[in-house]
Design a protein around this motif. Structure first.
Motif, PDB file in Angstrom:
ATOM      1  N   TRP A   1       0.814  -1.213   0.000  1.00 20.21           N
ATOM      2  CA  TRP A   1       0.000   0.000   0.000  1.00 20.21           C
ATOM      3  C   TRP A   1       0.856   1.275   0.000  1.00 20.21           C
ATOM      4  CZ3 TRP A   1      -1.687  -4.365   2.649  1.00 20.21           C
ATOM      5  CH2 TRP A   1      -2.918  -4.877   2.229  1.00 20.21           C
ATOM      6  N   ASP A   2       2.144   1.135   0.163  1.00 20.45           N
ATOM      7  CA  ASP A   2       3.031   2.301   0.167  1.00 20.45           C
ATOM      8  C   ASP A   2       3.767   2.372  -1.166  1.00 20.45           C
ATOM      9  OD1 ASP A   2       4.467   4.515   0.999  1.00 20.45           O
ATOM     10  OD2 ASP A   2       6.004   3.307   2.008  1.00 20.45           O
ATOM     11  N   GLN A   3       3.030   2.608  -2.233  1.00 14.39           N
ATOM     12  CA  GLN A   3       3.603   2.577  -3.571  1.00 14.39           C
ATOM     13  C   GLN A   3       4.622   3.687  -3.796  1.00 14.39           C
ATOM     14  OE1 GLN A   3       3.139   0.234  -5.870  1.00 14.39           O
ATOM     15  NE2 GLN A   3       1.580  -0.942  -4.770  1.00 14.39           N
ATOM     16  N   ASP A   4       4.468   4.823  -3.101  1.00 13.27           N
ATOM     17  CA  ASP A   4       5.424   5.912  -3.284  1.00 13.27           C
ATOM     18  C   ASP A   4       6.589   5.854  -2.297  1.00 13.27           C
ATOM     19  OD1 ASP A   4       4.101   6.548  -0.979  1.00 13.27           O
ATOM     20  OD2 ASP A   4       3.324   8.478  -1.685  1.00 13.27           O
TER      21      ASP A   4
ATOM     22  N   ILE B   1       0.862   5.271   4.911  1.00 16.74           N
ATOM     23  CA  ILE B   1      -0.274   4.731   4.174  1.00 16.74           C
ATOM     24  C   ILE B   1      -1.469   5.650   4.400  1.00 16.74           C
ATOM     25  CG2 ILE B   1      -1.825   2.761   3.854  1.00 16.74           C
ATOM     26  CD1 ILE B   1       0.383   0.965   4.953  1.00 16.74           C
ATOM     27  N   TRP B   2      -1.831   6.391   3.373  1.00 18.40           N
ATOM     28  CA  TRP B   2      -2.997   7.264   3.414  1.00 18.40           C
ATOM     29  C   TRP B   2      -4.243   6.437   3.104  1.00 18.40           C
ATOM     30  CZ3 TRP B   2      -2.811  12.872   3.607  1.00 18.40           C
ATOM     31  CH2 TRP B   2      -1.518  13.393   3.740  1.00 18.40           C
TER      32      TRP B   2
ATOM     33  N   ASP C   1      -4.377   5.440  -0.388  1.00 17.39           N
ATOM     34  CA  ASP C   1      -3.469   4.337  -0.724  1.00 17.39           C
ATOM     35  C   ASP C   1      -4.155   2.994  -0.476  1.00 17.39           C
ATOM     36  OD1 ASP C   1      -1.419   6.134  -1.328  1.00 17.39           O
ATOM     37  OD2 ASP C   1      -0.654   6.114   0.727  1.00 17.39           O
ATOM     38  N   THR C   2      -4.828   2.891   0.656  1.00  9.72           N
ATOM     39  CA  THR C   2      -5.539   1.662   0.998  1.00  9.72           C
ATOM     40  C   THR C   2      -6.634   1.389  -0.022  1.00  9.72           C
ATOM     41  OG1 THR C   2      -5.137   2.150   3.339  1.00  9.72           O
ATOM     42  CG2 THR C   2      -6.747   0.447   2.839  1.00  9.72           C
TER      43      THR C   2
ATOM     44  N   ARG D   1      -6.944   2.460  -3.169  1.00 12.68           N
ATOM     45  CA  ARG D   1      -6.422   2.076  -4.483  1.00 12.68           C
ATOM     46  C   ARG D   1      -5.901   0.635  -4.472  1.00 12.68           C
ATOM     47  NH1 ARG D   1      -4.490   7.659  -4.925  1.00 12.68           N
ATOM     48  NH2 ARG D   1      -2.586   7.045  -3.834  1.00 12.68           N
TER      49      ARG D   1
END
Length: 300
Positions: free
Chosen positions: A117-120, A125-126, A129-130, A132
């Motif tokens: 969930w931390d793609q960036d 984790i916003w 993010d969860t 998406r």
């Protein structure tokens, strides 16, 4: 006086004698039995301890995992928590596919669990993010929104660096170990390391019929068997976690395989499932396009 281990460890069978139960014991075990009684040479056979007490039938029903007697068990020091790999008997080196274990040596296993969930890679984790991440598995908008609310609303505050709640319900990965809760498999310790013994125990205790995984009834027994008194948050969290795992994996035969569950713990399966769904969508799109082109050719 000799220690329990010194007198109980079998190293060759002497004349056999029984002590009122079915297991035959050797000379050292007899000496150990004189010291500590039935705790020696009951079950498992040949070990200097017992995992079963007749007065507690649940100890026979839910046997823990113990290594093979011949010393060939690949899972070394199962009781020692691993910081960076989710080890099992079948996968003592964790997930090596795609270089997962090699590339995540700077994260604990519980941090790897949420890395998807931390793609960036900002360590946060916003809620978006969860959301998406759930949608990338093909989950519907309502289900993804519900999962996002449950996850970020409940898991944000313990990970915050300060005392004030975060209005954005962000989850800080560096402090994710603070989200440890009870009434689960206990495969994570309080520092976010992975405990192979507890993971193996989950299947040793609840995999009825040695299927190599857990079906719905096994999961319900595990959920009930792992519950701690008055731990209402833990009960709820464990139930929702297993439900989400089942929805994600959705096994055709109804059995969650041990290896897939292990990969849920280290997070390596999440991107794999997203890629699977993306490939499925691509094939369906190409199929529709091909059908349309054939229809157009006929009409023209």
């Amino acid at each position: 006086m000799p220690s329990y281990a010194e007198v109980a460890a079998p190293d060759g069978v002497d004349e056999q004698q029984s002590f009122g139960f079915d297991v035959q014991v050797d000379a050292k075990q007899r000496e150990g039995y004189a010291l500590v009684g039935r705790a020696i040479a009951q079950e498992p056979i040949g070990k200097p301890y017992s995992t079963v007490v007749d007065g507690a039938p649940v100890t026979r029903e839910r046997q823990p995992y113990f290594p093979a007697d011949d010393g060939t068990d690949p899972l070394i020091d199962a009781g020692t928590a691993r910081a960076t790999i989710a080890a099992s008997r079948e996968r003592p080196n964790g997930t090596i596919e795609g270089g997962w274990a090699r590339d995540h040596q700077d994260q604990t296993v519980v941090q790897q669990h949420v890395a998807y969930w931390d793609q960036d890679n900002d360590g946060i984790i916003w809620p978006q993010d969860t959301y998406r991440g759930m949608r990338a598995w093909g989950w519907s908008v309502p289900l993804a929104l519900l999962a996002t609310f449950l996850i970020n609303f409940n898991l944000s505050y313990p990970t915050l660096p300060g005392w004030l709640p975060d209005p954005f319900f962000r989850i800080y990965i560096s402090r994710l170990h603070k989200d440890k809760h009870g009434s689960d498999s206990m495969s994570f310790d309080n520092e976010g390391r992975f405990k192979p013994q507890q993971f193996e125990d989950l299947f040793a205790k609840y995999d009825r019929g040695d299927k190599g995984g857990l079906d719905v009834w096994d999961l319900l027994r595990a959920w009930k068997g792992q519950r701690m008194a008055f731990d209402f948050f833990g009960w709820s969290a464990a139930f929702l976690e297993w439900l989400a795992t089942y929805l994600l994996l959705w096994p055709e035969d109804g059995i969650l395989r041990k290896e897939e569950i292990r990969r849920v713990f280290d997070g390596s399966i999440f991107q794999y499932k997203a890629d699977q769904y993306a490939e499925k969508q691509r094939r369906e799109k190409e199929k529709k396009k091909s059908s349309w082109l054939r229809l157009r050719a006929k009409l023209l």
